[in-house]
Enzyme design. Structure first.
Site, PDB file in Angstrom:
ATOM      1  N   ASP A  44      -4.254  73.631  29.732  1.00  0.00           N
ATOM      2  CA  ASP A  44      -5.543  72.979  29.450  1.00  0.00           C
ATOM      3  C   ASP A  44      -5.347  71.543  28.968  1.00  0.00           C
ATOM      4  OD1 ASP A  44      -4.313  73.982  27.175  1.00  0.00           O
ATOM      5  OD2 ASP A  44      -6.152  74.694  26.230  1.00  0.00           O
ATOM      6  N   HIS A  50     -10.462  36.305  38.426  1.00  0.00           N
ATOM      7  CA  HIS A  50     -10.531  37.602  37.771  1.00  0.00           C
ATOM      8  C   HIS A  50      -9.291  38.419  38.146  1.00  0.00           C
ATOM      9  CE1 HIS A  50     -12.150  38.202  41.811  1.00  0.00           C
ATOM     10  NE2 HIS A  50     -11.956  39.498  41.680  1.00  0.00           N
ATOM     11  N   HIS A  51      -8.912  39.325  37.302  1.00  0.00           N
ATOM     12  CA  HIS A  51      -7.724  40.173  37.440  1.00  0.00           C
ATOM     13  C   HIS A  51      -6.412  39.423  37.206  1.00  0.00           C
ATOM     14  CE1 HIS A  51     -10.596  42.994  38.753  1.00  0.00           C
ATOM     15  NE2 HIS A  51     -10.363  43.016  40.057  1.00  0.00           N
ATOM     16  N   GLY A  84       8.261  63.878  33.993  1.00  0.00           N
ATOM     17  CA  GLY A  84       7.507  64.694  33.046  1.00  0.00           C
ATOM     18  C   GLY A  84       6.230  64.067  32.518  1.00  0.00           C
ATOM     19  N   GLY A 124      -4.137  73.779  23.562  1.00  0.00           N
ATOM     20  CA  GLY A 124      -3.331  72.662  23.090  1.00  0.00           C
ATOM     21  C   GLY A 124      -2.049  72.479  23.873  1.00  0.00           C
ATOM     22  N   GLU A 165       4.794  70.928  23.255  1.00  0.00           N
ATOM     23  CA  GLU A 165       4.992  70.020  22.128  1.00  0.00           C
ATOM     24  C   GLU A 165       4.978  70.771  20.801  1.00  0.00           C
ATOM     25  OE1 GLU A 165       2.486  66.624  22.387  1.00  0.00           O
ATOM     26  OE2 GLU A 165       3.235  66.074  24.372  1.00  0.00           O
ATOM     27  N   GLU A 178      -6.424  54.765  39.897  1.00  0.00           N
ATOM     28  CA  GLU A 178      -5.169  54.424  40.565  1.00  0.00           C
ATOM     29  C   GLU A 178      -3.997  55.302  40.121  1.00  0.00           C
ATOM     30  OE1 GLU A 178      -7.862  50.859  40.658  1.00  0.00           O
ATOM     31  OE2 GLU A 178      -7.185  52.228  39.065  1.00  0.00           O
ATOM     32  N   ASN A 191      -4.316  77.744  26.368  1.00  0.00           N
ATOM     33  CA  ASN A 191      -3.674  78.103  25.106  1.00  0.00           C
ATOM     34  C   ASN A 191      -4.001  77.089  24.007  1.00  0.00           C
ATOM     35  OD1 ASN A 191      -2.111  76.044  26.166  1.00  0.00           O
ATOM     36  ND2 ASN A 191      -0.393  77.397  26.696  1.00  0.00           N
ATOM     37  N   ASP A 201     -11.765  44.265  45.467  1.00  0.00           N
ATOM     38  CA  ASP A 201     -12.150  43.148  46.332  1.00  0.00           C
ATOM     39  C   ASP A 201     -10.985  42.499  47.065  1.00  0.00           C
ATOM     40  OD1 ASP A 201     -11.254  42.178  43.881  1.00  0.00           O
ATOM     41  OD2 ASP A 201     -12.540  40.425  43.904  1.00  0.00           O
TER      42      ASP A 201
END
Length: 610
Positions: free
Chosen positions: A477, A148-149, A447, A506, A510, A83, A504, A60
């Protein structure tokens, strides 16, 4: 006074001189009686800078401003799903649209805070983005009602203060008399410094009328002039080092050569001097990778042995636009001491241990090229190992990381833009030679996983503007699940990237960093080939999905001319081993693991319920 303090002072003096030249240009422009709304003025400035797309989410406090955007014939509003994705899209757009910038518009508080991760990434990686925020009216900001916000405590400047941590310049427009000058100031800083800026546009001020005469004077996006005496001294010192090195010098190109728009100058230096040239990971495709004197990617200790030996044994390294982050340097394992290094940056030059503040590479490089060209014949005597990555012969039909990337290299064409997600994809594609005119886009320093999805939207749109043929995304994925909604915006907008999903099961990067068998590195296995249809596509007409289980199926698809033509958005799910990873990623993970100093193994029973 310390060296860093002198450098900061010199940089500020240079900035002020640049701003003064812009002010003088505006003062010389003839005034007229024509007026324009503040919001229109901002849009016109963006159009003048070559912006054709504005990303964001309506709210708004920005809706009135967005009317000016939608009603303009030369800029298109691209509504995003959130966003954060919009910030990623503006980032990707700016990386491809050299000399222009990315634009993101959000609403006050809730919208702008959602975008902040994307803005921080752009700051980290030197990407010019204008973040426009529609905010409450000037009277509301003064009287501080509990709108608001807001945070409910009257701190209407809280978000502005937060934004200044991740931007090079910021402005809160408060008066029509200064609005145009403030807009021009932040846009100039964005372009010259190649970093994000923040602009608050109050609802009422967007519709205040101001004189339009400033629009007749273009934004000055050129970098400041170098001090001629200091520049000449620095050039003399560099030439002396080249002579002392007996022409045994190499050129190492990095990210800021791309971000600060010196690709053409670097190309001239490389080709007219004949010195061997290499790139850091973030500088991939800053140099034509088909050029005969290009030797490949240098990543410190995890480099290919031939590349490592050639770079580290050179008597002199001309480093252009270095960004020495951990993943960009093989966990800080560069073995090139300052005594053998000349560094060229956007706002300073370093020759061995001496720094020359305010001597920027954009203006220095052409002069350096002219001074070094006489060394060309001797420089070309230096051998450069060929930069090749042949497809290996393997006994298995499983799609392995060692086979995938060189095979993909055969699929790439001139004028492709290849986008690689942080982790498996970005490490895998580094060693693949790209064709002339192809572009590499990745976010190696910041990253943020999932960045490439929103970025691919912006990349594809900028690529259309500039005549690139295909946009190709490689993503795991796990990363895709973070930002997958933006595929729907790609479908709605008519861009046609090819999206390779490495399934793969996952977070493979990591797993190698820590927790190979831990559940926190597992994810849900989605029905990937149903995604495009679910998100608004019509399978077989506006989109196409493919599942490939082995090398034969993938090769057949890559060789299919209809698939390769990329005339519709396509998603390819590739089934891969969760434990497989590019060799460079494995080496980087080993180094990072040592740096992180995680406990290797917990004693039995620790962490279990008792």
């Amino acid at each position: 006074m310390t060296t860093s303090a002198v450098a900061q002072l010199q940089a500020e003096v240079t900035r002020l001189r640049h701003e003064l030249s812009t002010i003088k240009a505006h003062e010389q422009a003839p005034e007229s009686s024509e007026t324009i709304f503040v919001g229109q003025y901002l849009v016109e400035r963006l159009v003048q800078l070559g912006v054709t797309k504005m990303f964001g989410v309506p709210g708004d406090f920005n809706l009135g401003f967005l009317d000016f955007v939608e009603d303009h014939s030369k800029i298109e509003w691209v509504g995003n799903c959130n966003e954060l994705n919009a910030a990623y899209a503006a980032d990707g757009y700016a990386r491809v649209k050299k000399g222009s910038l990315g634009v993101l518009t959000t609403t006050f508080g809730v919208g702008e805070l959602s975008a902040m991760n994307g803005i921080a990434g752009a700051f980290s990686e030197h990407v010019p983005i204008v973040h426009i925020v529609g905010v409450p009216s000037t009277s509301q900001q003064k009287n501080k009602p509990m709108l608001h916000h807001t945070l409910g405590d009257g701190r209407y400047d809280a978000y502005y203060r937060a934004a200044t941590q991740f931007t090079i310049a910021a402005a809160s427009l408060q008066a029509k008399e200064t609005a145009a000058a403030e807009i021009d100031r932040v846009l100039t800083e964005c372009l010259v410094m190649a970093r994000p800026v923040y602009l608050m546009v109050p609802t009422d001020l967007a519709y205040e009328r101001i004189p339009s005469y400033r629009l007749k004077t273009p934004i000055n996006a050129e970098p400041p002039q170098n001090d001629p005496d200091v520049e000449e001294f620095a050039l003399d010192e560099i030439v002396k080092l080249v002579e002392t090195a007996e022409q045994d010098a190499i050129i190492l190109v990095d990210a800021c050569a791309i971000r600060h728009n010196v690709i053409d100058e670097v190309s001239e230096l490389v080709k007219r001097t004949g010195f061997p040239v290499y790139a850091a990971p973030m500088g991939k495709t800053a140099v034509d990778e088909a050029y005969e004197r290009y030797g490949g990617i240098y990543v410190g200790s995890i480099s290919h042995p031939d590349i490592k030996e050639k770079v580290e044994s050179a008597k002199l390294i001309l480093s252009i636009g270095a960004l020495k982050s951990d993943f960009n340097t093989g966990n800080f394992t560069y073995h090139i001491p300052a005594s053998r290094t000349v560094e060229l940056h956007s706002d300073h030059t370093t020759v061995q241990y001496a720094e020359f503040p305010g001597i920027g590479m954009k203006r220095l490089l052409p002069k350096l090229t002219a001074r070094l060209q006489p060394f060309r014949d001797d420089a070309r005597e230096l051998s450069v190992p060929p930069f090749v990555f042949p497809v290996p012969t393997e006994d298995t039909d499983i799609i392995t990381q060692s086979w995938l990337w060189p095979r993909m290299g055969q699929f790439f064409r001139q004028k492709d833009i290849i986008v690689a997600e942080t982790g498996t994809s970005s490490f895998g594609v580094l060693e693949v030679p790209f064709p002339t005119g192809a572009m590499f886009v990745s976010q190696i320093l910041w990253g943020s996983i999932g960045w490439t999805v929103g970025s691919t939207l912006g990349v594809a749109m900028a690529g259309q503007d500039l005549g690139y043929k295909r946009t190709i995304l490689f993503i795991g994925d796990g990363s895709l699940q973070l930002t997958v909604q933006e595929l729907s915006v790609m479908i709605r907008s008519g861009v046609t990237p090819i999206i390779f999903v490495l399934n793969n099961r996952g977070y493979t990067i990591e797993r190698y960093l820590h927790g190979m068998e831990r559940k926190y590195n597992d994810i849900s296995n989605w029905k990937w080939t149903h995604l495009l249809n679910t998100l608004g596509g019509e399978e077989g007409k506006t989109c196409q999905s493919h599942l490939v289980r082995n090398k034969a199926e993938l090769s057949a698809l890559l060789d299919d001319t209809t698939f390769a033509s990329a005339n519709k958005i396509q998603l390819v799910e590739m089934l891969m081993d969760p434990r497989d990873a590019p060799s460079a990623l494995k080496r980087q993970a080993e180094l990072s693991g040592k740096t992180n100093r995680y406990v290797a193994e917990l004693p039995s029973g620790i962490g279990e319920a008792v």
